[in-house]
Design a protein around this motif. Sequence first.
Motif, PDB file in Angstrom:
ATOM      1  N   ALA A   1       0.830  -1.213   0.000  1.00 24.95           N
ATOM      2  CA  ALA A   1       0.000   0.000   0.000  1.00 24.95           C
ATOM      3  C   ALA A   1       0.862   1.260   0.000  1.00 24.95           C
ATOM      4  CB  ALA A   1      -0.938  -0.007   1.195  1.00 24.95           C
ATOM      5  N   TYR A   2       1.927   1.244   0.812  1.00 29.17           N
ATOM      6  CA  TYR A   2       2.850   2.389   0.869  1.00 29.17           C
ATOM      7  C   TYR A   2       3.538   2.598  -0.491  1.00 29.17           C
ATOM      8  CZ  TYR A   2       2.503   2.914   5.966  1.00 29.17           C
ATOM      9  OH  TYR A   2       2.055   3.162   7.232  1.00 29.17           O
ATOM     10  N   GLU A   3       3.971   1.487  -1.108  1.00 23.09           N
ATOM     11  CA  GLU A   3       4.664   1.583  -2.393  1.00 23.09           C
ATOM     12  C   GLU A   3       3.741   2.142  -3.471  1.00 23.09           C
ATOM     13  OE1 GLU A   3       6.037  -2.363  -3.018  1.00 23.09           O
ATOM     14  OE2 GLU A   3       7.966  -2.028  -1.993  1.00 23.09           O
ATOM     15  N   SER A   4       2.476   1.740  -3.437  1.00 25.45           N
ATOM     16  CA  SER A   4       1.503   2.254  -4.404  1.00 25.45           C
ATOM     17  C   SER A   4       1.309   3.760  -4.243  1.00 25.45           C
ATOM     18  CB  SER A   4       0.167   1.520  -4.229  1.00 25.45           C
ATOM     19  OG  SER A   4      -0.812   2.058  -5.086  1.00 25.45           O
ATOM     20  N   LYS A   5       1.209   4.194  -2.981  1.00 29.35           N
ATOM     21  CA  LYS A   5       1.050   5.626  -2.721  1.00 29.35           C
ATOM     22  C   LYS A   5       2.298   6.404  -3.132  1.00 29.35           C
ATOM     23  CE  LYS A   5      -0.477   8.886   0.818  1.00 29.35           C
ATOM     24  NZ  LYS A   5      -0.908   9.057   2.236  1.00 29.35           N
ATOM     25  N   LEU A   6       3.470   5.793  -2.920  1.00 31.14           N
ATOM     26  CA  LEU A   6       4.725   6.446  -3.293  1.00 31.14           C
ATOM     27  C   LEU A   6       4.815   6.628  -4.808  1.00 31.14           C
ATOM     28  CD1 LEU A   6       7.441   7.547  -2.284  1.00 31.14           C
ATOM     29  CD2 LEU A   6       8.382   5.240  -2.555  1.00 31.14           C
ATOM     30  N   GLU A   7       4.362   5.642  -5.568  1.00 28.53           N
ATOM     31  CA  GLU A   7       4.371   5.742  -7.033  1.00 28.53           C
ATOM     32  C   GLU A   7       3.486   6.893  -7.497  1.00 28.53           C
ATOM     33  OE1 GLU A   7       3.384   2.108  -8.951  1.00 28.53           O
ATOM     34  OE2 GLU A   7       5.097   1.006  -8.155  1.00 28.53           O
ATOM     35  N   LYS A   8       2.314   7.044  -6.864  1.00 26.27           N
ATOM     36  CA  LYS A   8       1.416   8.141  -7.243  1.00 26.27           C
ATOM     37  C   LYS A   8       2.046   9.501  -6.935  1.00 26.27           C
ATOM     38  CE  LYS A   8      -2.822   5.452  -6.610  1.00 26.27           C
ATOM     39  NZ  LYS A   8      -4.076   5.292  -5.822  1.00 26.27           N
ATOM     40  N   LEU A   9       2.723   9.599  -5.796  1.00 28.44           N
ATOM     41  CA  LEU A   9       3.393  10.852  -5.442  1.00 28.44           C
ATOM     42  C   LEU A   9       4.528  11.166  -6.419  1.00 28.44           C
ATOM     43  CD1 LEU A   9       3.573  10.600  -1.553  1.00 28.44           C
ATOM     44  CD2 LEU A   9       2.166  12.168  -2.894  1.00 28.44           C
ATOM     45  N   GLN A  10       5.250  10.129  -6.855  1.00 30.12           N
ATOM     46  CA  GLN A  10       6.331  10.336  -7.809  1.00 30.12           C
ATOM     47  C   GLN A  10       5.790  10.832  -9.145  1.00 30.12           C
ATOM     48  OE1 GLN A  10       8.105   6.442  -7.654  1.00 30.12           O
ATOM     49  NE2 GLN A  10       9.692   7.069  -6.216  1.00 30.12           N
ATOM     50  N   ALA A  11       4.632  10.293  -9.562  1.00 30.16           N
ATOM     51  CA  ALA A  11       4.010  10.751 -10.810  1.00 30.16           C
ATOM     52  C   ALA A  11       3.600  12.217 -10.703  1.00 30.16           C
ATOM     53  CB  ALA A  11       2.803   9.874 -11.143  1.00 30.16           C
ATOM     54  N   LYS A  12       3.023  12.589  -9.543  1.00 33.11           N
ATOM     55  CA  LYS A  12       2.649  13.994  -9.330  1.00 33.11           C
ATOM     56  C   LYS A  12       3.884  14.888  -9.318  1.00 33.11           C
ATOM     57  CE  LYS A  12      -1.584  13.199  -6.639  1.00 33.11           C
ATOM     58  NZ  LYS A  12      -2.245  13.403  -5.325  1.00 33.11           N
ATOM     59  N   SER A  13       4.966  14.385  -8.737  1.00 33.03           N
ATOM     60  CA  SER A  13       6.199  15.161  -8.664  1.00 33.03           C
ATOM     61  C   SER A  13       6.761  15.445 -10.049  1.00 33.03           C
ATOM     62  CB  SER A  13       7.236  14.398  -7.824  1.00 33.03           C
ATOM     63  OG  SER A  13       8.448  15.115  -7.760  1.00 33.03           O
ATOM     64  N   LEU A  14       6.739  14.444 -10.930  1.00 33.23           N
ATOM     65  CA  LEU A  14       7.219  14.636 -12.305  1.00 33.23           C
ATOM     66  C   LEU A  14       6.366  15.658 -13.047  1.00 33.23           C
ATOM     67  CD1 LEU A  14       7.969  10.931 -13.313  1.00 33.23           C
ATOM     68  CD2 LEU A  14       9.644  12.762 -13.037  1.00 33.23           C
ATOM     69  N   LEU A  15       5.071  15.583 -12.829  1.00 36.80           N
ATOM     70  CA  LEU A  15       4.164  16.531 -13.479  1.00 36.80           C
ATOM     71  C   LEU A  15       4.423  17.954 -12.993  1.00 36.80           C
ATOM     72  CD1 LEU A  15       1.761  17.041 -15.346  1.00 36.80           C
ATOM     73  CD2 LEU A  15       0.244  16.464 -13.450  1.00 36.80           C
ATOM     74  N   LEU A  16       4.639  18.109 -11.693  1.00 33.29           N
ATOM     75  CA  LEU A  16       4.926  19.436 -11.143  1.00 33.29           C
ATOM     76  C   LEU A  16       6.266  19.968 -11.646  1.00 33.29           C
ATOM     77  CD1 LEU A  16       3.706  19.080  -7.449  1.00 33.29           C
ATOM     78  CD2 LEU A  16       2.771  20.596  -9.194  1.00 33.29           C
ATOM     79  N   ASP A  17       7.260  19.094 -11.779  1.00 32.86           N
ATOM     80  CA  ASP A  17       8.558  19.518 -12.323  1.00 32.86           C
ATOM     81  C   ASP A  17       8.402  20.110 -13.710  1.00 32.86           C
ATOM     82  OD1 ASP A  17       9.926  18.796 -10.072  1.00 32.86           O
ATOM     83  OD2 ASP A  17      10.521  16.815 -10.818  1.00 32.86           O
ATOM     84  N   GLU A  18       7.589  19.443 -14.509  1.00 33.22           N
ATOM     85  CA  GLU A  18       7.352  19.926 -15.873  1.00 33.22           C
ATOM     86  C   GLU A  18       6.633  21.276 -15.861  1.00 33.22           C
ATOM     87  OE1 GLU A  18       5.989  17.514 -19.653  1.00 33.22           O
ATOM     88  OE2 GLU A  18       4.228  18.195 -18.555  1.00 33.22           O
ATOM     89  N   LYS A  19       5.623  21.415 -14.991  1.00 34.42           N
ATOM     90  CA  LYS A  19       4.873  22.675 -14.915  1.00 34.42           C
ATOM     91  C   LYS A  19       5.758  23.819 -14.432  1.00 34.42           C
ATOM     92  CE  LYS A  19       0.211  20.818 -14.252  1.00 34.42           C
ATOM     93  NZ  LYS A  19      -0.970  20.774 -13.344  1.00 34.42           N
TER      94      LYS A  19
END
Length: 532
Positions: A415-433
Amino acid sequence: MKTVSKFTIQPTKALIYCRVSAPKQKTQGSGLESQEERCRQYAVLKGYSIEAVFPDDVSGGGDYFKRPGLVALLDYLDQHADETFVVVFDDLKRFARDREFHFKLRQEFSSRGAVVECLNYRFDDTPEGEFTETIFAAHAQLERKQNQRQVIQRMQVCVEAGRYIFSPPVGYRYEKNEHGKKELVPDGENARLVIEVLEGFASGRFQNQSEIRTYLGRFPDFKLNGPRGVQPTSVTSMLERPVYAGLINIKGWTDGLQKASHRPLISIETWQRIQDRLAGKAVAPFRKNLHETFPLRGFVTCAACGHPMTAALSKGRSKYYPYYFCQTKDCPERRVNIPKAKIEGEFEALLRTLQPTKKLYGLVQAALRQLWQARLETEGNQKKALQAKREKIERESTQIIERIVDASSASLITAYESKLEKLQAKSLLLDEKIAKAGQPVRTFDEIYRTACAFLSNPWKLWNSGRFEERRLLLRLVFSAPLAYSKNEGYRTAAIAEPMRLLASLGAGNSGMVELGGIEPPTSCMPCKRSTN
C-alpha cells in the motif's frame, strides 16, 4: 548414450545444422556462412554427400523446439524415414545450451536413426563418454544463464540511466548520440501524426479511439496502417505508453514512472490528461456509422423523439442515394428519409450565419491577446505555488519511505509503495509545470492561428471536407446536438460559449446575424427557425 540405428551400414548422407543466436550474427565471426563452410569441408573429408542445410538465427533459449531450422531438420528425418543420415554440427554449443534439452535432442535423433557428429567434439557412448558429455552440456547451460544475467543487468543499468532499450514505439527510431549510444529520436512524419493524435485525444478533438483509427487510416504510409487499417490494440497502446511523454515505467526495474533521457513527443500533463480520459470513460468500439459520407450522423437528433439520427445509402434503380433518418421504435417520423443534400445543405446555411464582420473579428483577436498577456503574468505567480506543492510532495515521499522501512506487514508495504508511485508521478508533473511556468512554448500567433481562423469563418473549416475537422467543428460550435424536423428544418441551436459571445456582440451592431433561439423563447411566442 546408445544410438539405435535402423541400418547396420555406415550412413553416407549428411544433413548440416548451423545456428547463431541473433539475425545480426549471420555474417559476423562464426556466422551461418562460416559454420556451413566448415561443416561442408568436414563432410567432404569424411566422404559424405550433403543432402540439405538447416540454418537458424534465433536463440530459443534451451528449448530446441523454438528453433524453426531444427524443427525442419527433424521433420525432414521423419519424411525420409527409410534412409539414415549423419547430422553435422560445427560446435557442441550449437547443439543445445541446456543440459536437459541436450539429451532430449540426442534422443530425438537417436529415435530417428540419425548419427550425430560434431567438428570439435567426439560423441562417445561409453559411461565415461556420457559423463564427459554431461559436463560439457552443463557448462554450456551455465554460460547461457550467465550471459542472460549479464544482459539483464546491463539493460537495468541503461534503464536506471533513463535510456529506453526496447523496440522503438511508432513515432520514434534509434540513432546514435554523441557518446555512441543508441537513443530514441522523433521519426519524421510518423512522429508528427503520433503527436497530433495524442494531443487531439487529450484536448477532446478525437472523442474516442474509433475517430483516431478513421483519421490515421487516411495516411497509408503511417507505420501502423496495415492492410486492415490501424488495429484497436495499436491505438490503445499508443495512448497508454508513457514513453511519448519522456517517461519510463518497467515493472521490477523502476520504482514507478521515471524521467527518460530521450526527447518527449508530448508533455507529461498531456499524457496524464489522456490517462484520465481513458480511466473515466469506456472506449467506444469502431463503428461504421462514423464514415465520412455522413459527418452529421449521431450528432443531429430527430425533433420528434430526441434520439440521434442514423444514415445509410438507399438503393435505387441504377445507383445508391444517401439519406438521414430516425429508426427509433414508435417514433412518428421513423424511417422518414431526409436527403443528405437537404439536411447538410441547411446545416451549411446555418454555419454561414456565424461569420462575424472584420471589425468584430478584430475586437475578438485583440481580446485574446490581452488574455494571453494576463496569463503570462499569472504564470509567474503560479510558479511559487507549484514549487510549494513540490516541496510538500517531497516531504510526504520521505515520510512514506521511512514507513516502508519500519513496516513488517507485506500488505502494508504494498500500500505504501503504491502511494509512493502516485506521489512520484505527481512530482514529475509538477517539475514539468515549474519548468514551463512563464515560458510559453510557442508565440501567440502560432497557438491561436487555427482558433482565430475558425472564429473568423467556421464554414471554411466545414468546407475543407476533412472528416475529423468536421467532427471537431460540431463540438466547437454547438454545445448540444442539433434537433431536425423534415418539415421545419433545424430547431433552436445550442451555441457553444465562444460563438454565443460573438453572436451577442454582433447583434448590437449588425456584425453577425443572430440565430433564432440565442435567447430562450417565451412560452407565448415559441421560436422555431427555418433556413428558408
